[in-house]
Design a protein around this motif. Sequence first.
Motif, mmCIF file in Angstrom:
data_model
loop_
_atom_site.group_PDB
_atom_site.id
_atom_site.type_symbol
_atom_site.label_atom_id
_atom_site.label_comp_id
_atom_site.label_asym_id
_atom_site.label_seq_id
_atom_site.Cartn_x
_atom_site.Cartn_y
_atom_site.Cartn_z
ATOM 1 N N MET A 144 0.696 -1.379 0.048
ATOM 2 C CA MET A 144 -0.014 -0.091 -0.072
ATOM 3 C C MET A 144 0.931 1.146 0.039
ATOM 4 N N ASN A 145 0.548 2.121 -0.816
ATOM 5 C CA ASN A 145 1.289 3.460 -0.706
ATOM 6 C C ASN A 145 1.159 4.114 0.701
ATOM 7 N N LEU A 146 2.376 4.690 0.975
ATOM 8 C CA LEU A 146 2.667 5.205 2.492
ATOM 9 C C LEU A 146 3.235 6.566 2.242
ATOM 10 N N TYR A 147 2.322 7.597 2.295
ATOM 11 C CA TYR A 147 2.755 8.927 2.203
ATOM 12 C C TYR A 147 3.470 9.551 3.549
ATOM 13 N N TYR A 148 4.587 10.063 3.559
ATOM 14 C CA TYR A 148 5.251 10.254 4.513
ATOM 15 C C TYR A 148 5.874 11.562 4.741
ATOM 16 N N THR A 149 5.882 12.665 3.863
ATOM 17 C CA THR A 149 6.139 13.892 3.965
ATOM 18 C C THR A 149 5.431 14.901 3.226
ATOM 19 N N LEU A 150 5.245 16.029 4.241
ATOM 20 C CA LEU A 150 4.471 17.390 3.748
ATOM 21 C C LEU A 150 5.221 18.357 2.803
ATOM 22 N N ASP A 175 -14.194 3.653 7.076
ATOM 23 C CA ASP A 175 -13.960 3.204 5.485
ATOM 24 C C ASP A 175 -12.678 2.607 5.313
ATOM 25 N N LEU A 176 -12.523 1.716 4.436
ATOM 26 C CA LEU A 176 -11.201 0.955 3.914
ATOM 27 C C LEU A 176 -10.402 1.699 3.545
ATOM 28 N N ARG A 177 -9.015 1.612 3.790
ATOM 29 C CA ARG A 177 -8.014 2.530 3.344
ATOM 30 C C ARG A 177 -7.522 2.430 1.972
ATOM 31 N N MET A 178 -7.280 3.218 1.360
ATOM 32 C CA MET A 178 -6.730 3.212 -0.144
ATOM 33 C C MET A 178 -5.254 3.307 -0.065
ATOM 34 N N SER A 179 -4.606 4.301 1.009
ATOM 35 C CA SER A 179 -3.225 4.407 1.166
ATOM 36 C C SER A 179 -3.312 4.894 2.803
ATOM 37 N N TYR A 180 -1.983 5.024 3.029
ATOM 38 C CA TYR A 180 -1.824 5.288 4.533
ATOM 39 C C TYR A 180 -0.930 6.698 4.305
ATOM 40 N N VAL A 181 -1.569 7.747 4.844
ATOM 41 C CA VAL A 181 -1.070 9.269 4.986
ATOM 42 C C VAL A 181 -0.733 9.559 6.320
ATOM 43 N N LEU A 182 0.390 9.815 6.358
ATOM 44 C CA LEU A 182 1.043 9.957 7.853
ATOM 45 C C LEU A 182 0.463 11.282 8.546
ATOM 46 N N TRP A 183 0.360 12.439 7.747
ATOM 47 C CA TRP A 183 -0.223 13.686 8.174
ATOM 48 C C TRP A 183 -1.679 13.471 8.606
ATOM 49 N N GLN A 184 -2.356 12.493 8.061
ATOM 50 C CA GLN A 184 -3.746 12.282 8.482
ATOM 51 C C GLN A 184 -3.939 11.069 9.601
ATOM 52 N N GLU A 185 -2.841 10.167 9.654
ATOM 53 C CA GLU A 185 -3.132 8.938 10.496
ATOM 54 C C GLU A 185 -2.384 9.683 11.747
ATOM 55 N N LEU A 186 -1.133 10.261 11.692
ATOM 56 C CA LEU A 186 -0.515 10.701 12.627
ATOM 57 C C LEU A 186 0.311 9.693 13.581
#
Length: 308
Positions: A74-80, A105-116
């Motif tokens: 899964m795409n893991l977004y990590y930097t602003l 909702d089921l995740r489509m990606s994991y966004v660090l600035w949203q998930e924390l």
Amino acid sequence: MVMRQQTRRFPLPEQCDPPQSPRETLPTMYDLPSEDPEEPGLPDEFHDYQPQLLRETFQPPAYQPDRFFVATDMNLYYTLDHPLWHKRPDWFAVLGVSRLYDNHDLRMSYVLWQELTPPYLAVELLSPSTEQEDLGKTQRTSDEPPTKWTVYEQILRIPYYAVFSRHTDNVRFFELTGCQYREIDPAEERLWLPEAALGLGVWSGMYEGMERKWLRFYDDRGVWIPTRTESERQRAEQERQRAEQERQRAEQAQQQAEQERQRAERERQRAEQAQQQAGQERQRAEQAQQRAEQLAAQLRALGIEPEP
């Protein structure tokens, strides 16, 4: 008792006054692509089944099933600074977050600035085309995305990182110590994960019809966590054993009932025999009395009075 570490939070950027929520100012899971069209296809079935086995056996006892999240490729977004930069771990686990995005909702990606909350463990399956990247041996310029190794170690600071090669069956474990990964060499190719209260190790066995070495999780007794199929097989075996025990108990009860019936029959026969013996004794006594009376009558006929 498992001591939980304090959850690390991904820092948010400074905002205006009054501040707005991250979902109002930053791209969300719905805004970012969930797939990379330029990424080549996975090389073999192992990249499907190995993450599946990790998912099935990752069952941290200190966390309810809805309070941890695992993902495969899964795409893991990590930097602003570069919101489109991402990595795609072969498998990763996050502790202490909702299993569902925004709890629904089921995740489509994991966004660090949203998930924390960053991942607790990442696993990469080495292949000739990815090994240098996964082990941080490729060179990048300042305007290029960093390697997975750099992202996991320096940006996300994932506490545990494992790499496993299907070609050599070799596993390497890394633990974040200070600001960098330290490779550890546990006995029997096993790594204990204290916050998850699980261990990760190399297991030799049959999974999805393939006999080989796999990565899977084990509990604090060193017992491999069963897969769904293994759990169903164990339950079926337990049911079979319970049914066999019930059959044996029923047979034993039937045997005991038969033994009781036979004992009762023997008692009845002894009672009948005793009754017959008593009747025979009574008849002998009656016959003896009759003979005595006849003898007394004969003596009286001869003028002799029998002694009393």
